[in-house]
Design a protein around this motif. Structure first.
Motif, PDB file in Angstrom:
ATOM      1  N   SER A  15     -42.192   1.601 -12.857  1.00 51.79           N
ATOM      2  CA  SER A  15     -42.503   3.006 -13.148  1.00 51.79           C
ATOM      3  C   SER A  15     -41.837   3.945 -12.147  1.00 51.79           C
ATOM      4  N   VAL A  16     -41.396   3.393 -11.027  1.00 52.10           N
ATOM      5  CA  VAL A  16     -40.698   4.198 -10.032  1.00 52.10           C
ATOM      6  C   VAL A  16     -39.245   4.291 -10.493  1.00 52.10           C
ATOM      7  N   ALA A  17     -38.884   5.480 -10.899  1.00 56.12           N
ATOM      8  CA  ALA A  17     -37.542   5.685 -11.436  1.00 56.12           C
ATOM      9  C   ALA A  17     -36.495   5.329 -10.389  1.00 56.12           C
ATOM     10  N   LEU A  18     -35.341   4.974 -10.857  1.00 55.11           N
ATOM     11  CA  LEU A  18     -34.243   4.662  -9.955  1.00 55.11           C
ATOM     12  C   LEU A  18     -33.830   5.891  -9.161  1.00 55.11           C
ATOM     13  N   GLY A  19     -34.258   7.015  -9.596  1.00 57.69           N
ATOM     14  CA  GLY A  19     -33.959   8.237  -8.877  1.00 57.69           C
ATOM     15  C   GLY A  19     -32.788   8.971  -9.497  1.00 57.69           C
ATOM     16  N   ARG A  20     -32.519  10.078  -8.904  1.00 61.73           N
ATOM     17  CA  ARG A  20     -31.443  10.915  -9.405  1.00 61.73           C
ATOM     18  C   ARG A  20     -30.186  10.723  -8.592  1.00 61.73           C
ATOM     19  N   ILE A  21     -30.166   9.685  -7.789  1.00 62.33           N
ATOM     20  CA  ILE A  21     -28.982   9.435  -6.974  1.00 62.33           C
ATOM     21  C   ILE A  21     -28.467   8.029  -7.227  1.00 62.33           C
ATOM     22  N   ASP A  22     -27.247   7.830  -6.913  1.00 60.71           N
ATOM     23  CA  ASP A  22     -26.621   6.508  -6.949  1.00 60.71           C
ATOM     24  C   ASP A  22     -26.611   6.026  -5.504  1.00 60.71           C
ATOM     25  N   ALA A  23     -27.549   5.130  -5.160  1.00 59.42           N
ATOM     26  CA  ALA A  23     -27.723   4.701  -3.771  1.00 59.42           C
ATOM     27  C   ALA A  23     -26.436   4.122  -3.181  1.00 59.42           C
ATOM     28  N   ALA A  24     -25.711   3.346  -3.968  1.00 56.81           N
ATOM     29  CA  ALA A  24     -24.468   2.748  -3.468  1.00 56.81           C
ATOM     30  C   ALA A  24     -23.451   3.836  -3.124  1.00 56.81           C
ATOM     31  N   ARG A  25     -23.407   4.855  -3.960  1.00 54.87           N
ATOM     32  CA  ARG A  25     -22.459   5.949  -3.714  1.00 54.87           C
ATOM     33  C   ARG A  25     -22.838   6.732  -2.464  1.00 54.87           C
ATOM     34  N   VAL A  26     -24.161   6.960  -2.281  1.00 55.14           N
ATOM     35  CA  VAL A  26     -24.624   7.685  -1.099  1.00 55.14           C
ATOM     36  C   VAL A  26     -24.335   6.868   0.155  1.00 55.14           C
ATOM     37  N   ASP A  27     -24.613   5.569   0.094  1.00 56.72           N
ATOM     38  CA  ASP A  27     -24.358   4.706   1.257  1.00 56.72           C
ATOM     39  C   ASP A  27     -22.878   4.698   1.632  1.00 56.72           C
ATOM     40  N   GLY A  28     -22.011   4.825   0.652  1.00 56.23           N
ATOM     41  CA  GLY A  28     -20.574   4.799   0.901  1.00 56.23           C
ATOM     42  C   GLY A  28     -19.969   6.155   1.209  1.00 56.23           C
ATOM     43  N   ALA A  29     -20.779   7.201   1.168  1.00 60.70           N
ATOM     44  CA  ALA A  29     -20.259   8.551   1.385  1.00 60.70           C
ATOM     45  C   ALA A  29     -20.024   8.816   2.868  1.00 60.70           C
ATOM     46  N   THR A  30     -19.005   9.600   3.136  1.00 64.90           N
ATOM     47  CA  THR A  30     -18.725   9.996   4.520  1.00 64.90           C
ATOM     48  C   THR A  30     -19.595  11.188   4.887  1.00 64.90           C
ATOM     49  N   GLU A  31     -19.678  11.476   6.164  1.00 62.76           N
ATOM     50  CA  GLU A  31     -20.444  12.637   6.626  1.00 62.76           C
ATOM     51  C   GLU A  31     -19.876  13.922   6.037  1.00 62.76           C
ATOM     52  N   GLN A  32     -18.552  13.992   5.906  1.00 64.03           N
ATOM     53  CA  GLN A  32     -17.918  15.184   5.327  1.00 64.03           C
ATOM     54  C   GLN A  32     -18.329  15.357   3.870  1.00 64.03           C
ATOM     55  N   GLU A  33     -18.346  14.267   3.117  1.00 60.30           N
ATOM     56  CA  GLU A  33     -18.740  14.340   1.703  1.00 60.30           C
ATOM     57  C   GLU A  33     -20.197  14.763   1.577  1.00 60.30           C
ATOM     58  N   LEU A  34     -21.059  14.225   2.433  1.00 57.36           N
ATOM     59  CA  LEU A  34     -22.475  14.606   2.406  1.00 57.36           C
ATOM     60  C   LEU A  34     -22.649  16.080   2.764  1.00 57.36           C
ATOM     61  N   ALA A  35     -21.923  16.556   3.766  1.00 57.40           N
ATOM     62  CA  ALA A  35     -22.012  17.964   4.164  1.00 57.40           C
ATOM     63  C   ALA A  35     -21.514  18.874   3.045  1.00 57.40           C
ATOM     64  N   ARG A  36     -20.426  18.470   2.381  1.00 56.33           N
ATOM     65  CA  ARG A  36     -19.890  19.263   1.274  1.00 56.33           C
ATOM     66  C   ARG A  36     -20.896  19.328   0.125  1.00 56.33           C
ATOM     67  N   GLN A  37     -21.541  18.198  -0.179  1.00 56.70           N
ATOM     68  CA  GLN A  37     -22.537  18.175  -1.256  1.00 56.70           C
ATOM     69  C   GLN A  37     -23.758  19.016  -0.894  1.00 56.70           C
ATOM     70  N   GLN A  38     -24.183  18.956   0.363  1.00 62.91           N
ATOM     71  CA  GLN A  38     -25.315  19.756   0.804  1.00 62.91           C
ATOM     72  C   GLN A  38     -24.998  21.244   0.663  1.00 62.91           C
ATOM     73  N   ALA A  39     -23.798  21.647   1.054  1.00 61.25           N
ATOM     74  CA  ALA A  39     -23.399  23.053   0.925  1.00 61.25           C
ATOM     75  C   ALA A  39     -23.381  23.476  -0.537  1.00 61.25           C
TER      76      ALA A  39
END
Length: 111
Positions: A15-39
C-alpha cells in the motif's frame, strides 16, 4: 492548488506507493543536477502562488487596482504576486485563502 489523498497501511508494504521519484535516478544524480531540480521546483511553486493570487482576484471580478484597495495591499504588491516576482506569505497568504473559500464574508469583514 490540488489536494491528493492517499491511504497508507503500514502493515501492508504494497500500500506504500513507490513514490513520485525514481530512487535509482536520484541516487545517481549529481549535486548540480539536484540543485538545478530544486531551483526548478521552487520556481514552479512561485508560479503556482502567482496563479492562485490571480485566480482569487479574478473570481472576485476585480481589477488589480480594485483588489489592492479592497484588501489594503499596494498595487505594486498585487502585480508582483501575480507576476511571480514575490510570493504572498504570512497574513497575506492566509487572507488569499479566506478570500478563495468565502469571498463575500471576507470582503464584508474587511469593510
Amino acid at each position: 492548488m490540488k489536494t491528493v489523498r492517499v491511504t497508507i497501511d503500514p502493515n501492508k508494504p504494497a500500500s506504500v506507493a513507490l513514490g513520485r521519484i525514481d530512487a535509482a535516478r536520484v541516487d545517481g544524480a549529481t549535486e548540480q543536477e539536484l540543485a538545478r531540480q530544486q531551483a526548478q521546483d521552487e520556481q514552479e511553486a512561485v508560479m503556482d502562488a502567482a496563479r492562485f493570487a490571480r485566480r482569487v482576484r479574478k473570481r472576485l471580478g476585480l481589477t488589480q487596482a480594485e483588489f489592492s484597495r479592497r484588501i489594503e495591499v499596494s498595487l505594486d504588491t498585487i502585480r508582483n504576486w501575480e507576476q511571480g516576482k514575490r510570493t504572498p506569505t504570512g497574513a497575506a497568504k492566509a487572507l488569499l485563502k479566506v478570500l478563495d473559500r468565502n469571498p463575500e464574508l471576507a470582503l464584508a469583514a474587511l469593510h
